[in-house]
Design a protein around this motif. Sequence first.
Motif, PDB file in Angstrom:
ATOM      1  N   VAL A   6      33.362 -62.961 -33.973  1.00 41.14           N
ATOM      2  CA  VAL A   6      34.425 -63.805 -33.436  1.00 41.14           C
ATOM      3  C   VAL A   6      33.847 -64.596 -32.269  1.00 41.14           C
ATOM      4  N   TRP A   7      33.990 -65.903 -32.332  1.00 42.87           N
ATOM      5  CA  TRP A   7      33.504 -66.826 -31.304  1.00 42.87           C
ATOM      6  C   TRP A   7      34.721 -67.408 -30.601  1.00 42.87           C
ATOM      7  N   ALA A   8      34.914 -67.087 -29.316  1.00 39.02           N
ATOM      8  CA  ALA A   8      36.068 -67.580 -28.544  1.00 39.02           C
ATOM      9  C   ALA A   8      35.534 -68.281 -27.297  1.00 39.02           C
ATOM     10  N   SER A   9      35.125 -69.525 -27.491  1.00 42.31           N
ATOM     11  CA  SER A   9      34.444 -70.275 -26.439  1.00 42.31           C
ATOM     12  C   SER A   9      35.436 -71.116 -25.643  1.00 42.31           C
ATOM     13  N   PHE A  10      35.798 -70.657 -24.453  1.00 42.06           N
ATOM     14  CA  PHE A  10      36.672 -71.382 -23.528  1.00 42.06           C
ATOM     15  C   PHE A  10      37.984 -71.779 -24.203  1.00 42.06           C
ATOM     16  N   SER A  11      38.539 -70.853 -24.938  1.00 45.72           N
ATOM     17  CA  SER A  11      39.834 -71.050 -25.591  1.00 45.72           C
ATOM     18  C   SER A  11      40.891 -70.115 -25.009  1.00 45.72           C
ATOM     19  N   LEU A  12      40.556 -68.843 -24.849  1.00 45.57           N
ATOM     20  CA  LEU A  12      41.529 -67.878 -24.328  1.00 45.57           C
ATOM     21  C   LEU A  12      41.902 -68.160 -22.878  1.00 45.57           C
ATOM     22  N   LEU A  13      41.159 -69.017 -22.198  1.00 44.25           N
ATOM     23  CA  LEU A  13      41.536 -69.379 -20.825  1.00 44.25           C
ATOM     24  C   LEU A  13      42.799 -70.238 -20.776  1.00 44.25           C
ATOM     25  N   HIS A  14      43.254 -70.709 -21.936  1.00 44.60           N
ATOM     26  CA  HIS A  14      44.520 -71.449 -21.988  1.00 44.60           C
ATOM     27  C   HIS A  14      45.723 -70.518 -22.175  1.00 44.60           C
ATOM     28  N   ALA A  15      45.474 -69.231 -22.407  1.00 45.14           N
ATOM     29  CA  ALA A  15      46.558 -68.256 -22.551  1.00 45.14           C
ATOM     30  C   ALA A  15      46.887 -67.651 -21.188  1.00 45.14           C
ATOM     31  N   PRO A  16      48.091 -67.112 -21.008  1.00 41.54           N
ATOM     32  CA  PRO A  16      48.424 -66.462 -19.732  1.00 41.54           C
ATOM     33  C   PRO A  16      47.449 -65.329 -19.413  1.00 41.54           C
ATOM     34  N   ARG A  17      47.124 -65.188 -18.138  1.00 37.97           N
ATOM     35  CA  ARG A  17      46.189 -64.130 -17.714  1.00 37.97           C
ATOM     36  C   ARG A  17      46.611 -62.755 -18.226  1.00 37.97           C
ATOM     37  N   ALA A  18      47.902 -62.479 -18.149  1.00 40.19           N
ATOM     38  CA  ALA A  18      48.394 -61.147 -18.491  1.00 40.19           C
ATOM     39  C   ALA A  18      48.204 -60.801 -19.961  1.00 40.19           C
ATOM     40  N   THR A  19      47.973 -61.809 -20.810  1.00 36.39           N
ATOM     41  CA  THR A  19      47.850 -61.553 -22.245  1.00 36.39           C
ATOM     42  C   THR A  19      46.409 -61.278 -22.681  1.00 36.39           C
ATOM     43  N   LEU A  20      45.433 -61.363 -21.772  1.00 34.48           N
ATOM     44  CA  LEU A  20      44.046 -61.161 -22.172  1.00 34.48           C
ATOM     45  C   LEU A  20      43.825 -59.799 -22.833  1.00 34.48           C
ATOM     46  N   PRO A  21      44.313 -58.683 -22.275  1.00 34.95           N
ATOM     47  CA  PRO A  21      44.096 -57.392 -22.952  1.00 34.95           C
ATOM     48  C   PRO A  21      44.641 -57.369 -24.374  1.00 34.95           C
ATOM     49  N   GLU A  22      45.807 -57.968 -24.589  1.00 34.64           N
ATOM     50  CA  GLU A  22      46.390 -58.003 -25.935  1.00 34.64           C
ATOM     51  C   GLU A  22      45.510 -58.792 -26.888  1.00 34.64           C
ATOM     52  N   HIS A  23      45.011 -59.941 -26.443  1.00 35.50           N
ATOM     53  CA  HIS A  23      44.169 -60.761 -27.312  1.00 35.50           C
ATOM     54  C   HIS A  23      42.843 -60.055 -27.610  1.00 35.50           C
ATOM     55  N   LEU A  24      42.281 -59.376 -26.623  1.00 33.44           N
ATOM     56  CA  LEU A  24      41.034 -58.641 -26.858  1.00 33.44           C
ATOM     57  C   LEU A  24      41.260 -57.506 -27.853  1.00 33.44           C
ATOM     58  N   ALA A  25      42.411 -56.849 -27.774  1.00 28.91           N
ATOM     59  CA  ALA A  25      42.724 -55.777 -28.720  1.00 28.91           C
ATOM     60  C   ALA A  25      42.840 -56.331 -30.142  1.00 28.91           C
ATOM     61  N   ARG A  26      43.454 -57.501 -30.290  1.00 29.53           N
ATOM     62  CA  ARG A  26      43.578 -58.115 -31.608  1.00 29.53           C
ATOM     63  C   ARG A  26      42.203 -58.494 -32.164  1.00 29.53           C
ATOM     64  N   ILE A  27      41.346 -59.033 -31.305  1.00 32.44           N
ATOM     65  CA  ILE A  27      39.997 -59.413 -31.739  1.00 32.44           C
ATOM     66  C   ILE A  27      39.209 -58.173 -32.125  1.00 32.44           C
ATOM     67  N   HIS A  28      39.320 -57.115 -31.340  1.00 29.94           N
ATOM     68  CA  HIS A  28      38.628 -55.864 -31.650  1.00 29.94           C
ATOM     69  C   HIS A  28      39.045 -55.359 -33.030  1.00 29.94           C
ATOM     70  N   GLU A  29      40.343 -55.395 -33.306  1.00 35.02           N
ATOM     71  CA  GLU A  29      40.849 -54.931 -34.605  1.00 35.02           C
ATOM     72  C   GLU A  29      40.371 -55.835 -35.736  1.00 35.02           C
ATOM     73  N   ALA A  30      40.234 -57.119 -35.473  1.00 35.44           N
ATOM     74  CA  ALA A  30      39.832 -58.069 -36.512  1.00 35.44           C
ATOM     75  C   ALA A  30      38.356 -57.970 -36.872  1.00 35.44           C
ATOM     76  N   LEU A  31      37.545 -57.394 -35.988  1.00 32.58           N
ATOM     77  CA  LEU A  31      36.109 -57.259 -36.226  1.00 32.58           C
ATOM     78  C   LEU A  31      35.791 -55.989 -37.014  1.00 32.58           C
ATOM     79  N   VAL A  32      34.752 -56.066 -37.817  1.00 33.22           N
ATOM     80  CA  VAL A  32      34.223 -54.853 -38.436  1.00 33.22           C
ATOM     81  C   VAL A  32      33.537 -54.026 -37.353  1.00 33.22           C
ATOM     82  N   PRO A  33      33.401 -52.715 -37.541  1.00 33.63           N
ATOM     83  CA  PRO A  33      32.644 -51.919 -36.563  1.00 33.63           C
ATOM     84  C   PRO A  33      31.238 -52.497 -36.372  1.00 33.63           C
TER      85      PRO A  33
END
Length: 253
Positions: free
Chosen positions: A109-136
Amino acid sequence: MTDADDPSVDTQTVAFYDENAEDYAVCAATEHGRDHLALFAADLPAGAKVLDFGAGEGWAAGLLAEDGFEVLAWDASEALLALAAARPGVETRQALFDELDESEAFDGVWASFSLLHAPRATLPEHLARIHEALVPGGRFFLGLKEGTGEKRDKLGRRYSYFSSDEVIEALSNAGFDILRATSADGESFVGATETFLYFHARRAEWTRATWPRRRTGSMPTQMAPAAGTPGPAAGVWCLRPCAKARSPKRASF
């Protein structure tokens, strides 16, 4: 849908990109961005499936597709995605960050200067979604800006700012191993000098919730490597290798 209905949707930011897609695309790819894409790609298996999360006009997605990867470019801006869709081999999806619900679907997953447009408080949620979307063992790149709080730039785009320590802690808590954590000063799209933060990480085989405890009951410490780690070996990737002493040229973010 309005911002009041869903705070993760910033219609003013999306509108800027829809109205200025062509101008934005001119300087979307920086030299330093290409260097980090080379590092990211060198860690992927041949033919890997990659999500460009907040792809913009698709410069990174296009280069990854050229090198034989299966690429999905994901963005909220219809105009930017139209540019990305014109790149050979790039599949596109117009969607919001919090619509990511795949499980073990991507090698990177490549997230280059995109998640900085989301609210600060949502970063943990987005990281959890990315973690789940990745293979081990899947690879993750994250680009953000250094600072505190949230604000709009003079073009009306919403930005969230972070310290490197904050991001490293958030990545670790989400179950990532940090492979590289670096920073560089450069000029933004609006001409301001800012510090850009770059993180390369890997989905760990274990999350903090399931990590086997040592006999002492402590968990292993997550450490970020020192800045300036070497780039990939020559010939691994078609882009130029990383040069730790170089600062990025004017960026589009």
